[in-house]
Enzyme design. Structure first.
Site, PDB file in Angstrom:
ATOM      1  N   SER A   9       0.433  -0.879   0.192  1.00 37.16           N
ATOM      2  CA  SER A   9      -0.266  -0.127  -0.051  1.00 37.16           C
ATOM      3  C   SER A   9       0.877   1.157   0.086  1.00 37.16           C
ATOM      4  O   SER A   9       0.172   2.936  -0.957  1.00 37.16           O
ATOM      5  CB  SER A   9      -0.784  -0.270   1.551  1.00 37.16           C
ATOM      6  OG  SER A   9      -1.548  -1.140   1.130  1.00 37.16           O
ATOM      7  N   THR A  10       1.805   1.373   0.642  1.00 37.31           N
ATOM      8  CA  THR A  10       2.883   2.815   0.286  1.00 37.31           C
ATOM      9  C   THR A  10       3.910   2.726   0.262  1.00 37.31           C
ATOM     10  O   THR A  10       4.654   1.411  -0.176  1.00 37.31           O
ATOM     11  CB  THR A  10       2.863   2.889   2.099  1.00 37.31           C
ATOM     12  OG1 THR A  10       3.988   2.268   2.504  1.00 37.31           O
ATOM     13  CG2 THR A  10       1.234   3.066   2.684  1.00 37.31           C
TER      14      THR A  10
END
Length: 193
Positions: A9-10
């Site tokens: 996600s990051t």
């Protein structure tokens, strides 16, 4: 032919473990990206899907790499079935080529993935509400102390060495923040005091 898809996600998260496990599971090619799971457009995921022929298999490290909304996962799963594409989730033990059992596992784990996402959101909101009730703010810490803001207020109220009124921009620049931030902080101090 097995095609792998890896996602985190990051930008701070690492894809290495997923990619290594996907190749170990027999994937000939792995597509990967760093993008939020709730984002609807995932370019590398779309490339992975378009590269799979009927009879091929999409492999992910974990089901939640695809998303966490049950309805979306079920729709996706149905689309794979119509295209004649199998699905494997390594850590969840899902393999739709194993017939009905693999399909049932997919449905159950889809529901659990959405439940997990909802529980995380609920716990986060409860924690934020508890912190706010105690007067704690979330978000980044203020760059400038309240004492510096009080000093800025007194500078704004007194003329400069030439007897001219000081501007908000010049005072804000002197203490290291923007003019908008200065006036926002001044208003906040007035409310607190």
């Amino acid at each position: 032919m097995k095609i792998g898809y890896a996602r985190v996600s990051t930008q701070e998260q690492n894809l290495d473990t997923q990619i290594k496990d996907l190749y170990a599971a027999g994937c000939e090619k792995v597509f990967s990206e760093k993008i939020s799971g709730v984002t609807t457009f995932k370019p590398e995921f779309d490339k992975a899907l378009s590269s799979i022929e009927p009879g091929g298999t999409l492999v992910v490290w974990k089901l939640d790499r695809l998303g966490r909304k049950t309805i979306e996962l079920l729709s996706f799963f149905e689309d794979l079935g119509k295209r004649g594409i199998n699905f494997i989730s390594i850590t969840d033990g899902i393999d739709t080529s194993n017939g009905a059992i693999g399909k049932v596992l997919f449905v159950m784990l889809s529901a659990f993935a959405e439940l997990e996402r909802d529980l995380i959101r609920e716990r986060t909101m409860r924690g934020l509400e508890a912190a706010w009730a105690k007067g704690k703010r979330s978000g980044p810490k203020e760059k400038v102390s309240d004492e510096s803001i009080r000093m800025a207020i007194s500078l704004l109220e007194t003329p400069d060495e030439n007897g001219m009124k000081r501007t908000g921009s010049s005072v804000a620049r002197a203490i290291g923040i923007s003019r908008a931030s200065l006036y926002r902080r001044i208003e906040r101090l007035k409310i607190v005091n």
